[in-house]
Design a protein around this motif. Structure first.
Motif, PDB file in Angstrom:
ATOM      1  N   VAL A 275       0.814  -1.223   0.000  1.00  0.00           N
ATOM      2  CA  VAL A 275       0.000   0.000   0.000  1.00  0.00           C
ATOM      3  C   VAL A 275       0.845   1.268   0.000  1.00  0.00           C
ATOM      4  N   TRP A 276       2.087   1.177   0.476  1.00  0.00           N
ATOM      5  CA  TRP A 276       2.965   2.343   0.431  1.00  0.00           C
ATOM      6  C   TRP A 276       4.000   2.221  -0.684  1.00  0.00           C
ATOM      7  N   GLY A 277       3.755   1.308  -1.610  1.00  0.00           N
ATOM      8  CA  GLY A 277       4.687   1.091  -2.711  1.00  0.00           C
ATOM      9  C   GLY A 277       4.499   2.077  -3.849  1.00  0.00           C
ATOM     10  N   ILE A 278       5.139   1.761  -4.969  1.00  0.00           N
ATOM     11  CA  ILE A 278       5.111   2.633  -6.141  1.00  0.00           C
ATOM     12  C   ILE A 278       3.688   2.912  -6.637  1.00  0.00           C
TER      13      ILE A 278
ATOM     14  N   VAL B 263      25.838   5.329   2.107  1.00  0.00           N
ATOM     15  CA  VAL B 263      26.171   4.217   1.215  1.00  0.00           C
ATOM     16  C   VAL B 263      25.832   4.479  -0.241  1.00  0.00           C
ATOM     17  N   GLY B 264      25.309   5.675  -0.546  1.00  0.00           N
ATOM     18  CA  GLY B 264      24.945   5.980  -1.927  1.00  0.00           C
ATOM     19  C   GLY B 264      23.515   5.583  -2.229  1.00  0.00           C
ATOM     20  N   SER B 265      22.935   6.168  -3.279  1.00  0.00           N
ATOM     21  CA  SER B 265      21.565   5.823  -3.660  1.00  0.00           C
ATOM     22  C   SER B 265      21.337   6.154  -5.118  1.00  0.00           C
ATOM     23  N   THR B 266      20.269   5.587  -5.671  1.00  0.00           N
ATOM     24  CA  THR B 266      19.907   5.845  -7.059  1.00  0.00           C
ATOM     25  C   THR B 266      18.924   6.996  -7.140  1.00  0.00           C
ATOM     26  N   VAL B 267      18.679   7.472  -8.355  1.00  0.00           N
ATOM     27  CA  VAL B 267      17.693   8.522  -8.561  1.00  0.00           C
ATOM     28  C   VAL B 267      16.309   8.030  -8.150  1.00  0.00           C
ATOM     29  N   MET B 268      16.005   6.772  -8.480  1.00  0.00           N
ATOM     30  CA  MET B 268      14.700   6.213  -8.115  1.00  0.00           C
ATOM     31  C   MET B 268      14.514   6.174  -6.606  1.00  0.00           C
ATOM     32  N   MET B 269      15.586   5.869  -5.883  1.00  0.00           N
ATOM     33  CA  MET B 269      15.498   5.849  -4.425  1.00  0.00           C
ATOM     34  C   MET B 269      15.244   7.253  -3.891  1.00  0.00           C
ATOM     35  N   ALA B 270      15.893   8.255  -4.488  1.00  0.00           N
ATOM     36  CA  ALA B 270      15.673   9.639  -4.071  1.00  0.00           C
ATOM     37  C   ALA B 270      14.223  10.044  -4.295  1.00  0.00           C
ATOM     38  N   ILE B 271      13.679   9.657  -5.448  1.00  0.00           N
ATOM     39  CA  ILE B 271      12.282   9.988  -5.760  1.00  0.00           C
ATOM     40  C   ILE B 271      11.337   9.290  -4.791  1.00  0.00           C
ATOM     41  N   GLN B 272      11.541   7.983  -4.612  1.00  0.00           N
ATOM     42  CA  GLN B 272      10.633   7.202  -3.771  1.00  0.00           C
ATOM     43  C   GLN B 272      10.644   7.699  -2.329  1.00  0.00           C
ATOM     44  N   LYS B 273      11.824   7.907  -1.760  1.00  0.00           N
ATOM     45  CA  LYS B 273      11.903   8.349  -0.366  1.00  0.00           C
ATOM     46  C   LYS B 273      11.411   9.780  -0.207  1.00  0.00           C
ATOM     47  N   GLY B 274      11.731  10.635  -1.167  1.00  0.00           N
ATOM     48  CA  GLY B 274      11.279  12.012  -1.094  1.00  0.00           C
ATOM     49  C   GLY B 274       9.771  12.123  -1.158  1.00  0.00           C
ATOM     50  N   VAL B 275       9.174  11.390  -2.088  1.00  0.00           N
ATOM     51  CA  VAL B 275       7.722  11.426  -2.247  1.00  0.00           C
ATOM     52  C   VAL B 275       7.023  10.795  -1.049  1.00  0.00           C
ATOM     53  N   ALA B 276       7.490   9.620  -0.623  1.00  0.00           N
ATOM     54  CA  ALA B 276       6.858   8.916   0.487  1.00  0.00           C
ATOM     55  C   ALA B 276       6.918   9.732   1.776  1.00  0.00           C
ATOM     56  N   ARG B 277       8.081  10.306   2.081  1.00  0.00           N
ATOM     57  CA  ARG B 277       8.216  11.106   3.301  1.00  0.00           C
ATOM     58  C   ARG B 277       7.440  12.412   3.189  1.00  0.00           C
ATOM     59  N   GLY B 278       7.359  12.957   1.967  1.00  0.00           N
ATOM     60  CA  GLY B 278       6.578  14.172   1.768  1.00  0.00           C
ATOM     61  C   GLY B 278       5.105  13.944   2.042  1.00  0.00           C
ATOM     62  N   ILE B 279       4.584  12.830   1.529  1.00  0.00           N
ATOM     63  CA  ILE B 279       3.187  12.482   1.755  1.00  0.00           C
ATOM     64  C   ILE B 279       2.933  12.216   3.231  1.00  0.00           C
TER      65      ILE B 279
END
Length: 463
Positions: free
Chosen positions: A15-18, A260-276
Protein backbone atom coordinates in the motif's frame (compact mmCIF):
# COMPACT_ATOMS: atom_id res chain seq x y z
CA UNK A 1 1.92 -13.30 15.95
CA UNK A 2 4.75 -13.84 13.50
CA UNK A 3 2.19 -14.56 10.76
CA UNK A 4 0.36 -11.30 11.48
CA UNK A 5 3.60 -9.38 11.50
CA UNK A 6 4.65 -10.84 8.15
CA UNK A 7 1.17 -10.25 6.70
CA UNK A 8 1.05 -6.58 7.65
CA UNK A 9 4.65 -6.06 6.58
CA UNK A 10 3.78 -7.37 3.12
CA UNK A 11 0.56 -5.36 3.01
CA UNK A 12 2.33 -2.22 4.17
CA UNK A 13 4.99 -2.57 1.48
CA UNK A 14 2.19 -2.93 -1.07
CA UNK A 15 0.00 0.00 0.00
CA UNK A 16 2.97 2.34 0.43
CA UNK A 17 4.69 1.09 -2.71
CA UNK A 18 5.11 2.63 -6.14
CA UNK A 19 1.43 2.19 -7.20
CA UNK A 20 0.19 4.21 -4.20
CA UNK A 21 2.77 6.93 -4.76
CA UNK A 22 1.79 7.12 -8.44
CA UNK A 23 -1.90 7.26 -7.48
CA UNK A 24 -1.41 10.10 -5.00
CA UNK A 25 0.91 12.12 -7.22
CA UNK A 26 -1.17 11.38 -10.31
CA UNK A 27 -4.34 12.60 -8.63
CA UNK A 28 -2.60 15.76 -7.44
CA UNK A 29 -1.17 16.48 -10.88
CA UNK A 30 -4.55 15.82 -12.51
CA UNK A 31 -6.22 18.30 -10.15
CA UNK A 32 -3.47 20.87 -10.71
CA UNK A 33 -4.03 20.62 -14.46
CA UNK A 34 -7.82 20.83 -14.10
CA UNK A 35 -7.40 23.92 -11.93
CA UNK A 36 -4.84 25.51 -14.26
CA UNK A 37 -2.22 25.47 -11.45
CA UNK A 38 -4.38 27.94 -9.54
CA UNK A 39 -3.26 26.61 -6.09
CA UNK A 40 0.35 27.52 -6.89
CA UNK A 41 -0.49 30.92 -8.37
CA UNK A 42 -2.66 31.75 -5.35
CA UNK A 43 0.00 31.07 -2.69
CA UNK A 44 0.42 34.80 -1.81
CA UNK A 45 -3.37 35.19 -1.69
CA UNK A 46 -3.57 32.13 0.56
CA UNK A 47 -1.20 33.68 3.08
CA UNK A 48 -3.29 36.85 3.15
CA UNK A 49 -6.42 34.80 3.75
CA UNK A 50 -4.80 32.97 6.66
CA UNK A 51 -4.30 36.28 8.46
CA UNK A 52 -7.76 37.57 7.59
CA UNK A 53 -9.46 34.32 8.61
CA UNK A 54 -8.78 34.80 12.32
CA UNK A 55 -12.09 36.68 12.63
CA UNK A 56 -14.87 35.21 10.46
CA UNK A 57 -17.83 37.37 9.61
CA UNK A 58 -21.40 37.05 10.82
CA UNK A 59 -22.51 35.16 7.69
CA UNK A 60 -19.97 32.37 8.25
CA UNK A 61 -21.07 29.08 9.83
CA UNK A 62 -18.81 26.86 11.93
CA UNK A 63 -17.50 26.14 15.40
CA UNK A 64 -14.06 27.76 15.14
CA UNK A 65 -12.35 30.31 12.92
CA UNK A 66 -10.79 29.13 9.64
CA UNK A 67 -7.43 30.12 11.14
CA UNK A 68 -8.00 27.85 14.15
CA UNK A 69 -9.13 25.08 11.78
CA UNK A 70 -5.90 25.43 9.80
CA UNK A 71 -3.85 25.35 13.00
CA UNK A 72 -5.72 22.21 14.08
CA UNK A 73 -4.89 20.57 10.75
CA UNK A 74 -1.28 21.73 11.03
CA UNK A 75 -1.11 20.38 14.58
CA UNK A 76 -1.68 16.93 13.13
CA UNK A 77 0.64 17.27 10.12
CA UNK A 78 3.60 19.23 11.54
CA UNK A 79 5.02 16.38 13.58
CA UNK A 80 7.75 13.78 13.70
CA UNK A 81 7.76 13.55 9.91
CA UNK A 82 9.19 17.07 9.75
CA UNK A 83 12.14 16.06 11.92
CA UNK A 84 12.70 12.31 11.72
CA UNK A 85 10.98 11.78 8.35
CA UNK A 86 13.05 14.35 6.46
CA UNK A 87 16.24 13.02 8.02
CA UNK A 88 15.37 9.45 7.01
CA UNK A 89 14.60 10.53 3.44
CA UNK A 90 18.02 12.20 3.09
CA UNK A 91 19.83 9.38 4.90
CA UNK A 92 18.44 6.74 2.50
CA UNK A 93 17.67 8.64 -0.70
CA UNK A 94 20.36 11.30 -0.52
CA UNK A 95 19.98 15.10 -0.69
CA UNK A 96 17.99 14.80 -3.93
CA UNK A 97 15.09 13.41 -1.90
CA UNK A 98 14.44 16.92 -0.59
CA UNK A 99 13.80 18.17 -4.14
CA UNK A 100 11.17 15.47 -4.66
CA UNK A 101 9.57 16.39 -1.36
CA UNK A 102 9.13 19.90 -2.78
CA UNK A 103 7.55 18.54 -5.95
CA UNK A 104 5.22 16.38 -3.87
CA UNK A 105 4.14 19.44 -1.87
CA UNK A 106 3.48 21.62 -4.92
CA UNK A 107 1.36 18.88 -6.49
CA UNK A 108 -0.19 18.10 -3.11
CA UNK A 109 -1.45 21.65 -2.69
CA UNK A 110 -4.09 20.94 -5.34
CA UNK A 111 -5.03 17.73 -3.55
CA UNK A 112 -5.29 19.44 -0.16
CA UNK A 113 -7.27 22.33 -1.67
CA UNK A 114 -9.73 19.89 -3.22
CA UNK A 115 -10.07 17.78 -0.07
CA UNK A 116 -10.96 20.80 2.03
CA UNK A 117 -13.30 22.28 -0.59
CA UNK A 118 -15.32 19.05 -0.79
CA UNK A 119 -15.30 18.58 2.99
CA UNK A 120 -16.88 22.01 3.50
CA UNK A 121 -19.20 21.72 0.51
CA UNK A 122 -20.73 18.46 1.72
CA UNK A 123 -20.45 18.88 5.49
CA UNK A 124 -23.41 18.19 7.77
CA UNK A 125 -24.67 19.50 11.11
CA UNK A 126 -24.89 16.72 13.71
CA UNK A 127 -27.53 16.33 16.41
CA UNK A 128 -25.43 18.47 18.75
CA UNK A 129 -25.45 21.37 16.32
CA UNK A 130 -21.78 21.02 15.28
CA UNK A 131 -20.49 20.78 11.72
CA UNK A 132 -18.99 17.48 10.61
CA UNK A 133 -17.20 16.87 7.33
CA UNK A 134 -14.41 15.05 5.59
CA UNK A 135 -14.01 12.47 2.81
CA UNK A 136 -16.71 10.22 4.28
CA UNK A 137 -19.30 13.00 4.03
CA UNK A 138 -18.08 14.10 0.60
CA UNK A 139 -18.55 10.53 -0.63
CA UNK A 140 -21.93 10.13 1.05
CA UNK A 141 -23.42 13.46 -0.03
CA UNK A 142 -21.46 14.04 -3.22
CA UNK A 143 -21.40 10.60 -4.85
CA UNK A 144 -24.68 9.25 -3.50
CA UNK A 145 -25.91 6.20 -1.59
CA UNK A 146 -24.33 3.67 -3.95
CA UNK A 147 -20.90 4.91 -2.88
CA UNK A 148 -21.64 5.17 0.83
CA UNK A 149 -19.69 1.98 1.53
CA UNK A 150 -16.57 3.82 0.39
CA UNK A 151 -17.12 6.56 2.97
CA UNK A 152 -17.64 3.89 5.62
CA UNK A 153 -14.34 2.28 4.62
CA UNK A 154 -12.53 5.62 5.03
CA UNK A 155 -14.07 6.16 8.48
CA UNK A 156 -13.08 2.66 9.63
CA UNK A 157 -9.51 3.03 8.42
CA UNK A 158 -9.22 6.52 9.94
CA UNK A 159 -10.92 5.59 13.21
CA UNK A 160 -8.52 2.70 13.78
CA UNK A 161 -5.35 4.24 12.33
CA UNK A 162 -5.69 7.26 14.58
CA UNK A 163 -5.05 5.25 17.75
CA UNK A 164 -1.75 4.11 16.31
CA UNK A 165 -0.20 6.75 14.11
CA UNK A 166 -1.96 9.72 15.72
CA UNK A 167 -1.84 8.63 19.35
CA UNK A 168 0.31 5.81 20.73
CA UNK A 169 3.16 6.14 18.24
CA UNK A 170 3.37 9.88 18.95
CA UNK A 171 3.26 9.33 22.72
CA UNK A 172 5.99 6.73 22.39
CA UNK A 173 8.14 9.19 20.44
CA UNK A 174 7.67 11.85 23.12
CA UNK A 175 8.52 9.47 25.97
CA UNK A 176 11.61 8.19 24.17
CA UNK A 177 12.86 11.69 23.30
CA UNK A 178 12.35 12.97 26.85
CA UNK A 179 13.99 9.88 28.35
CA UNK A 180 17.01 10.02 26.06
CA UNK A 181 17.56 13.76 26.50
CA UNK A 182 16.57 14.34 30.11
CA UNK A 183 16.49 10.87 31.71
CA UNK A 184 12.79 11.02 32.67
CA UNK A 185 11.12 7.62 33.08
CA UNK A 186 8.60 6.82 30.36
CA UNK A 187 5.76 6.17 32.82
CA UNK A 188 6.17 9.65 34.26
CA UNK A 189 5.97 11.16 30.78
CA UNK A 190 2.93 8.95 30.16
CA UNK A 191 1.10 10.34 33.19
CA UNK A 192 1.90 13.93 32.22
CA UNK A 193 0.70 13.30 28.68
CA UNK A 194 -2.57 11.81 29.93
CA UNK A 195 -3.23 14.93 32.01
CA UNK A 196 -2.35 17.34 29.21
CA UNK A 197 -4.21 15.38 26.53
CA UNK A 198 -7.32 14.98 28.66
CA UNK A 199 -7.36 18.67 29.54
CA UNK A 200 -7.55 19.54 25.84
CA UNK A 201 -9.30 16.65 24.10
CA UNK A 202 -12.18 16.33 26.57
CA UNK A 203 -13.15 19.90 25.66
CA UNK A 204 -13.82 19.00 22.02
CA UNK A 205 -12.98 20.92 18.87
CA UNK A 206 -13.39 24.38 20.42
CA UNK A 207 -10.72 23.67 23.02
CA UNK A 208 -8.49 21.81 20.55
CA UNK A 209 -8.79 24.73 18.14
CA UNK A 210 -8.05 27.27 20.87
CA UNK A 211 -4.90 25.42 21.97
CA UNK A 212 -3.75 24.81 18.39
CA UNK A 213 -4.35 28.46 17.50
CA UNK A 214 -1.79 29.46 20.13
CA UNK A 215 0.59 26.49 20.27
CA UNK A 216 1.12 25.65 16.58
CA UNK A 217 2.37 29.09 15.46
CA UNK A 218 4.59 29.23 18.54
CA UNK A 219 6.15 25.81 17.92
CA UNK A 220 6.66 26.42 14.19
CA UNK A 221 8.28 29.83 14.73
CA UNK A 222 10.39 28.45 17.59
CA UNK A 223 11.62 25.52 15.52
CA UNK A 224 12.38 27.71 12.50
CA UNK A 225 14.32 30.08 14.78
CA UNK A 226 16.45 27.19 16.06
CA UNK A 227 17.16 26.00 12.52
CA UNK A 228 17.94 29.59 11.49
CA UNK A 229 20.78 29.53 14.01
CA UNK A 230 22.20 26.42 12.31
CA UNK A 231 21.92 28.09 8.90
CA UNK A 232 23.60 31.22 10.27
CA UNK A 233 26.51 29.23 11.70
CA UNK A 234 27.04 27.41 8.40
CA UNK A 235 25.82 30.20 6.11
CA UNK A 236 28.72 29.80 3.69
CA UNK A 237 27.57 26.24 2.91
CA UNK A 238 23.99 27.10 1.93
CA UNK A 239 24.65 27.67 -1.82
CA UNK A 240 26.54 24.39 -2.02
CA UNK A 241 23.68 22.60 -0.23
CA UNK A 242 21.11 23.82 -2.75
CA UNK A 243 23.41 22.88 -5.64
CA UNK A 244 23.79 19.37 -4.20
CA UNK A 245 20.04 18.98 -3.74
CA UNK A 246 19.26 19.93 -7.35
CA UNK A 247 22.15 17.93 -8.83
CA UNK A 248 21.46 14.72 -6.92
CA UNK A 249 17.74 14.87 -7.62
CA UNK A 250 18.57 13.80 -11.18
CA UNK A 251 21.82 11.86 -10.80
CA UNK A 252 22.97 8.96 -8.59
CA UNK A 253 24.27 9.94 -5.16
CA UNK A 254 27.79 8.59 -4.63
CA UNK A 255 28.77 6.92 -1.38
CA UNK A 256 30.62 9.22 0.99
CA UNK A 257 31.45 8.92 4.68
CA UNK A 258 28.78 6.78 6.32
CA UNK A 259 26.36 7.29 3.43
CA UNK A 260 26.17 4.22 1.22
CA UNK A 261 24.95 5.98 -1.93
CA UNK A 262 21.56 5.82 -3.66
CA UNK A 263 19.91 5.84 -7.06
CA UNK A 264 17.69 8.52 -8.56
CA UNK A 265 14.70 6.21 -8.11
CA UNK A 266 15.50 5.85 -4.42
CA UNK A 267 15.67 9.64 -4.07
CA UNK A 268 12.28 9.99 -5.76
CA UNK A 269 10.63 7.20 -3.77
CA UNK A 270 11.90 8.35 -0.37
CA UNK A 271 11.28 12.01 -1.09
CA UNK A 272 7.72 11.43 -2.25
CA UNK A 273 6.86 8.92 0.49
CA UNK A 274 8.22 11.11 3.30
CA UNK A 275 6.58 14.17 1.77
CA UNK A 276 3.19 12.48 1.75
CA UNK A 277 3.72 11.19 5.29
CA UNK A 278 4.58 14.69 6.48
CA UNK A 279 1.87 16.84 4.85
CA UNK A 280 -0.86 14.15 4.50
CA UNK A 281 -2.00 15.53 1.14
CA UNK A 282 -4.10 12.74 -0.33
CA UNK A 283 -5.17 11.19 2.96
CA UNK A 284 -8.16 13.53 3.36
CA UNK A 285 -7.59 14.34 7.02
CA UNK A 286 -7.29 18.13 6.72
CA UNK A 287 -10.84 18.40 5.43
CA UNK A 288 -12.15 16.97 8.70
CA UNK A 289 -10.68 19.87 10.66
CA UNK A 290 -11.49 22.55 8.08
CA UNK A 291 -15.14 21.44 8.00
CA UNK A 292 -15.46 22.86 11.52
CA UNK A 293 -14.14 26.24 10.38
CA UNK A 294 -16.54 29.17 10.12
CA UNK A 295 -17.02 30.02 6.45
CA UNK A 296 -19.75 30.59 3.89
CA UNK A 297 -17.74 29.40 0.89
CA UNK A 298 -15.91 26.06 0.47
CA UNK A 299 -13.39 27.58 -1.95
CA UNK A 300 -12.31 30.09 0.69
CA UNK A 301 -11.70 27.20 3.10
CA UNK A 302 -9.83 25.27 0.42
CA UNK A 303 -7.48 28.18 -0.24
CA UNK A 304 -6.64 28.39 3.45
CA UNK A 305 -6.40 24.63 3.86
CA UNK A 306 -3.93 24.16 0.99
CA UNK A 307 -1.48 26.47 2.76
CA UNK A 308 -0.99 23.78 5.37
CA UNK A 309 0.90 21.72 2.79
CA UNK A 310 3.06 24.69 1.83
CA UNK A 311 3.89 25.53 5.46
CA UNK A 312 4.51 21.92 6.47
CA UNK A 313 6.75 20.81 3.60
CA UNK A 314 8.08 23.82 1.70
CA UNK A 315 8.94 25.73 4.89
CA UNK A 316 9.38 23.40 7.89
CA UNK A 317 10.69 20.30 6.09
CA UNK A 318 13.02 22.42 3.96
CA UNK A 319 14.49 24.01 7.08
CA UNK A 320 15.20 20.58 8.56
CA UNK A 321 16.74 19.32 5.32
CA UNK A 322 18.98 22.36 4.94
CA UNK A 323 20.14 22.07 8.56
CA UNK A 324 21.18 18.46 7.95
CA UNK A 325 22.91 19.40 4.70
CA UNK A 326 24.88 22.49 5.78
CA UNK A 327 26.00 20.90 9.05
CA UNK A 328 27.58 18.10 7.02
CA UNK A 329 26.11 15.31 9.16
CA UNK A 330 24.09 13.73 6.35
CA UNK A 331 27.08 11.51 5.49
CA UNK A 332 27.45 10.23 9.07
CA UNK A 333 25.41 7.07 8.51
CA UNK A 334 22.82 8.05 11.12
CA UNK A 335 19.13 8.32 10.28
CA UNK A 336 15.85 9.60 11.71
CA UNK A 337 15.76 11.91 14.71
CA UNK A 338 19.35 10.97 15.57
CA UNK A 339 20.55 12.58 12.34
CA UNK A 340 18.55 15.75 13.01
CA UNK A 341 19.94 15.82 16.55
CA UNK A 342 23.50 15.67 15.16
CA UNK A 343 22.74 18.71 12.99
CA UNK A 344 21.53 20.69 16.00
CA UNK A 345 24.56 19.63 18.05
CA UNK A 346 26.96 20.59 15.27
CA UNK A 347 25.82 24.22 15.46
CA UNK A 348 24.86 24.39 19.14
CA UNK A 349 27.12 21.98 21.07
CA UNK A 350 25.74 20.93 24.44
CA UNK A 351 22.27 22.37 23.94
CA UNK A 352 21.29 21.35 20.41
CA UNK A 353 20.13 17.86 21.31
CA UNK A 354 17.90 19.24 24.07
CA UNK A 355 16.30 21.78 21.74
CA UNK A 356 15.67 19.04 19.19
CA UNK A 357 14.16 16.75 21.83
CA UNK A 358 11.88 19.54 23.04
CA UNK A 359 10.80 20.33 19.47
CA UNK A 360 10.09 16.67 18.77
CA UNK A 361 8.00 16.37 21.93
CA UNK A 362 5.88 19.45 21.17
CA UNK A 363 5.43 18.44 17.52
CA UNK A 364 4.27 14.96 18.53
CA UNK A 365 1.94 16.27 21.25
CA UNK A 366 0.12 18.57 18.84
CA UNK A 367 -0.26 15.61 16.48
CA UNK A 368 -2.07 13.76 19.26
CA UNK A 369 -4.49 16.67 19.59
CA UNK A 370 -5.18 17.04 15.87
CA UNK A 371 -5.68 13.34 15.30
CA UNK A 372 -8.01 13.16 18.29
CA UNK A 373 -10.51 15.24 16.35
CA UNK A 374 -9.98 13.24 13.16
CA UNK A 375 -10.63 9.97 14.97
CA UNK A 376 -13.64 11.37 16.81
CA UNK A 377 -15.34 12.44 13.59
CA UNK A 378 -14.63 9.09 11.95
CA UNK A 379 -16.36 7.24 14.78
CA UNK A 380 -19.17 9.79 14.86
CA UNK A 381 -19.81 9.03 11.18
CA UNK A 382 -19.93 5.30 11.94
CA UNK A 383 -22.02 5.19 15.14
CA UNK A 384 -23.24 8.74 15.81
CA UNK A 385 -22.46 11.39 18.42
CA UNK A 386 -23.04 8.82 21.20
CA UNK A 387 -19.40 7.81 20.63
CA UNK A 388 -18.06 11.28 21.47
CA UNK A 389 -17.38 11.00 25.23
CA UNK A 390 -16.27 7.32 25.24
CA UNK A 391 -13.88 8.04 22.37
CA UNK A 392 -12.30 11.04 24.10
CA UNK A 393 -11.78 9.05 27.31
CA UNK A 394 -10.34 6.04 25.46
CA UNK A 395 -8.09 8.32 23.39
CA UNK A 396 -6.72 9.93 26.54
CA UNK A 397 -6.04 6.57 28.22
CA UNK A 398 -4.33 5.18 25.10
CA UNK A 399 -1.69 7.90 25.37
CA UNK A 400 -0.29 6.29 28.54
CA UNK A 401 0.03 2.85 26.95
CA UNK A 402 1.68 4.43 23.93
CA UNK A 403 4.28 6.10 26.11
CA UNK A 404 5.17 2.95 28.05
CA UNK A 405 4.86 0.01 25.63
CA UNK A 406 6.84 -1.27 22.64
CA UNK A 407 4.82 -0.39 19.55
CA UNK A 408 6.57 -1.96 16.56
CA UNK A 409 3.52 -4.00 15.53
CA UNK A 410 1.05 -1.19 16.34
CA UNK A 411 3.09 1.18 14.18
CA UNK A 412 3.06 -1.30 11.30
CA UNK A 413 -0.73 -1.78 11.43
CA UNK A 414 -1.44 1.93 11.84
CA UNK A 415 0.87 2.87 8.98
CA UNK A 416 -0.95 0.38 6.74
CA UNK A 417 -4.39 1.69 7.69
CA UNK A 418 -3.15 5.24 7.19
CA UNK A 419 -2.31 4.42 3.58
CA UNK A 420 -5.64 2.69 3.03
CA UNK A 421 -7.39 5.94 4.00
CA UNK A 422 -6.02 7.51 0.85
CA UNK A 423 -7.80 5.17 -1.57
CA UNK A 424 -11.44 6.19 -0.84
CA UNK A 425 -10.37 9.84 -0.62
CA UNK A 426 -8.54 9.84 -3.96
CA UNK A 427 -11.45 8.10 -5.70
CA UNK A 428 -13.85 10.77 -4.46
CA UNK A 429 -11.50 13.56 -5.57
CA UNK A 430 -11.30 12.19 -9.09
CA UNK A 431 -15.05 11.57 -9.42
CA UNK A 432 -15.98 14.94 -7.91
CA UNK A 433 -13.33 16.95 -9.79
CA UNK A 434 -16.01 18.65 -11.97
CA UNK A 435 -17.56 20.05 -8.77
CA UNK A 436 -14.16 21.29 -7.60
CA UNK A 437 -13.47 23.07 -10.89
CA UNK A 438 -16.97 24.54 -11.17
CA UNK A 439 -17.00 26.01 -7.65
CA UNK A 440 -13.47 27.39 -8.09
CA UNK A 441 -14.30 29.16 -11.34
CA UNK A 442 -17.49 30.59 -9.88
CA UNK A 443 -15.64 31.89 -6.82
CA UNK A 444 -13.00 33.78 -8.77
CA UNK A 445 -15.42 34.95 -11.46
CA UNK A 446 -17.46 36.62 -8.71
CA UNK A 447 -14.46 38.41 -7.23
CA UNK A 448 -13.37 35.72 -4.82
CA UNK A 449 -14.55 37.25 -1.56
CA UNK A 450 -15.76 34.99 1.20
CA UNK A 451 -18.67 36.34 3.16
CA UNK A 452 -16.48 36.01 6.23
CA UNK A 453 -14.64 39.13 5.13
CA UNK A 454 -15.74 40.90 1.97
CA UNK A 455 -12.76 43.25 2.18
CA UNK A 456 -10.45 40.40 1.21
CA UNK A 457 -11.82 40.16 -2.34
CA UNK A 458 -9.11 39.91 -4.99
CA UNK A 459 -9.42 41.46 -8.41
CA UNK A 460 -11.90 39.77 -10.68
CA UNK A 461 -10.13 37.02 -12.55
CA UNK A 462 -10.16 33.47 -13.71
CA UNK A 463 -7.24 31.12 -13.47
Amino acid sequence: MQFLNEFFTTLNDLVWGIPMIVLILGTGLFLQLRLGFMPIFKIPYGFRMIWKSRKPGAAAEGEISPFAALMTALSATVGTGNIAGVASAIAVGGPGALFWMWMTALVGMATKYSEVLLAVKYREVDDKGEHAGGPMYAIKNGLGKHWRWLGTAFAIFGGLAGFGIGNMVQANGIASAVHNAFGVETWITGVVLVILTGAVVLGGIKRIGAVAEWLVPFMCIGYIACVAIILFVFADRIPEAFATIFTQAFSPTAATGGFVGSTVMMAIQKGVARGIFSNEAGLGTAGIAQAAGATSNPVFSGLIGMMGTFIDTIIVCTMTGLAIMVSGVWTSGATGAVLSSQAFEAAMPGVGKYLLAASLAVFAFTTILGWAYYGEKCWEYLVGTVSEKPFRILWTIAVFFGATLSLDFAWLVADTLNALMAIPNLISLLLLSPVIVSLSREYFANGGADAADASTAPARSTY
